[in-house]
Design a protein around this motif. Structure first.
Motif, mmCIF file in Angstrom:
data_model
loop_
_atom_site.group_PDB
_atom_site.id
_atom_site.type_symbol
_atom_site.label_atom_id
_atom_site.label_comp_id
_atom_site.label_asym_id
_atom_site.label_seq_id
_atom_site.Cartn_x
_atom_site.Cartn_y
_atom_site.Cartn_z
ATOM 1 N N PHE A 4 -16.988 11.851 11.110
ATOM 2 C CA PHE A 4 -18.251 11.002 11.462
ATOM 3 C C PHE A 4 -17.656 10.006 12.555
ATOM 4 O O PHE A 4 -16.688 10.042 12.825
ATOM 5 N N ASP A 8 -21.401 5.645 12.461
ATOM 6 C CA ASP A 8 -21.717 6.034 11.048
ATOM 7 C C ASP A 8 -20.754 5.311 9.835
ATOM 8 O O ASP A 8 -21.395 4.936 8.937
ATOM 9 N N LEU A 9 -19.691 4.813 10.200
ATOM 10 C CA LEU A 9 -18.659 4.277 9.200
ATOM 11 C C LEU A 9 -19.296 2.847 9.273
ATOM 12 O O LEU A 9 -19.324 2.236 8.067
ATOM 13 N N ALA A 12 -22.155 2.771 6.898
ATOM 14 C CA ALA A 12 -21.724 3.143 5.336
ATOM 15 C C ALA A 12 -21.346 2.003 4.989
ATOM 16 O O ALA A 12 -21.632 1.691 3.824
ATOM 17 N N ASP A 152 -20.018 13.025 3.360
ATOM 18 C CA ASP A 152 -20.768 11.957 3.317
ATOM 19 C C ASP A 152 -20.006 11.119 2.153
ATOM 20 O O ASP A 152 -19.785 9.864 2.097
ATOM 21 N N ARG A 155 -17.180 9.579 4.293
ATOM 22 C CA ARG A 155 -17.701 8.576 5.022
ATOM 23 C C ARG A 155 -17.829 7.123 3.986
ATOM 24 O O ARG A 155 -17.393 5.995 4.554
ATOM 25 N N THR A 159 -15.023 3.448 4.006
ATOM 26 C CA THR A 159 -15.159 1.972 4.050
ATOM 27 C C THR A 159 -14.094 0.923 3.502
ATOM 28 O O THR A 159 -13.761 -0.016 3.945
ATOM 29 N N ALA A 186 -10.152 9.934 4.366
ATOM 30 C CA ALA A 186 -10.980 8.812 4.751
ATOM 31 C C ALA A 186 -9.998 7.679 5.442
ATOM 32 O O ALA A 186 -10.497 7.201 6.536
ATOM 33 N N THR A 189 -9.250 9.162 8.876
ATOM 34 C CA THR A 189 -10.484 9.170 10.015
ATOM 35 C C THR A 189 -10.742 7.849 10.387
ATOM 36 O O THR A 189 -10.887 7.764 11.478
#
Length: 324
Positions: A4, A8-9, A12, A152, A155, A159, A186, A189
């Motif tokens: 992503f 996008d992050l 989220a 998803d 993602r 956070t 996560a 990324t």
């Protein structure tokens, strides 16, 4: 491999923070004294479900809604924290959630999932056998199957890493426990999207070494068993998509023993007065292994959850090492 974008992050994070306030990251002096380095703990035990997984379920379910694909119900296999995430997210959208757990699963995690509105189904000797029953329920009821690893979900979980790296951008290394891989993927990324150089070190249980074996081989290497009291680490069938990200982005994968996990749980309690479940303490256990290597550096550890059954925690505090 990029699952992503930064936008996008950020989106989220805005969604997750409607339900989950940013969790604290503290540098604890007694941990620094024990390790010989600055140790920053990311406290995912302070979420509304007591674990990091809650972030992923919220984003996954919202993605279904935005795509106009909100189902009549959802089903998943879980050891507890993922199930709580799915149950909470499903309840926000008014749909049922079936949570399939293996025999002998944590009674307290089972109770928490039911309290969040989930329908509990006990099936299989371990998580992977529970996945088979969950797939059957998907077909029988026409529900949507939520896997343990999905872009998803990652993602949403990312956070957590975004919060940590924003508050602590100068970490030399970050230790992350690995079950099915959403947490470590996560972290990798988010680090890459932020352009940081922090080493990501994955942690598995010695008794559940499938991800470590797969990392070393560069391809999935399933194992026959994954018997660890740190149930969040009990993976015996690594997923190829997760493994590809781990191989590309992790510095190394460490294995920790059951006794080392128990020692780290005790240290968390004495040094920070926080409860950590087995998987939640695994990152600190690995850092203790590597304390000579990390001396004088600034290190992060993910305390991924604090959902440990009281009898297990009592045994750990008494100096024992629980058995799976």
């Amino acid at each position: 491999m990029t699952l992503f974008s930064r936008d996008d992050l950020n989106a989220a994070a805005a969604l997750v923070h409607e339900v989950v306030p940013p969790t604290p990251s503290f540098a604890w002096p007694l941990l620094a004294r024990r390790i010989g380095a600055t140790v920053v703990v990311k406290h995912e035990n302070h979420t509304p479900t007591g674990a990091f997984k809650v972030r992923g379920g919220l984003v996954y379910m919202d993605s279904l809604r935005r795509a106009g694909k909100l189902p009549k119900g959802v089903v998943t296999a879980t050891r507890g924290n993922h199930g709580q995430s799915v149950a909470l997210a499903a309840s926000r959208f008014g749909i049922p959630a079936v949570l399939v757990v293996p025999e002998g699963n944590s009674p307290e995690k089972n109770a928490a999932m039911e309290a969040l509105g989930g329908e509990l189904v006990i099936a299989g000797r371990d998580f992977d056998e529970s996945r088979v029953r969950a797939a059957e329920i998907e077909r029988e009821r026409g529900y949507h199957y939520i896997p343990s690893f999905h872009a998803d979900l990652v993602r949403g979980v990312a956070t957590c890493a975004l919060e940590l790296f924003t508050a602590q951008s100068d970490l030399d290394a970050l230790y992350v426990p690995i079950g099915m891989g959403s947490g470590v993927c996560a972290a990798i990324t988010a680090r890459d999207l932020l352009g940081l150089k922090t080493e990501i070190i994955g942690v598995v249980a010695e008794n559940a070494p499938a991800v470590a074996l797969s990392f070393e081989a560069g391809k999935p290497v399933p194992t026959a068993t994954a018997r660890t009291f740190a149930d969040g680490l009990a993976c015996r069938d690594p997923q190829p998509e997760a493994l590809a990200i781990i191989v590309e982005g992790a510095a190394r994968i460490l294995r920790v023993t059951e006794a080392e996990i128990a020692e780290a749980m005790r240290l968390y309690y004495t040094a920070t007065h926080n409860m950590a479940e087995g998987a939640g303490a695994a990152a600190l256990a690995a850092l203790i292994q590597e304390r000579d290597r990390q001396k004088g550096r600034r290190i992060g550890v993910i305390l991924s959850g604090g959902n440990v059954d009281m009898p297990v925690f009592a045994r750990v505090l008494a100096g024992e090492t629980p058995q799976a």
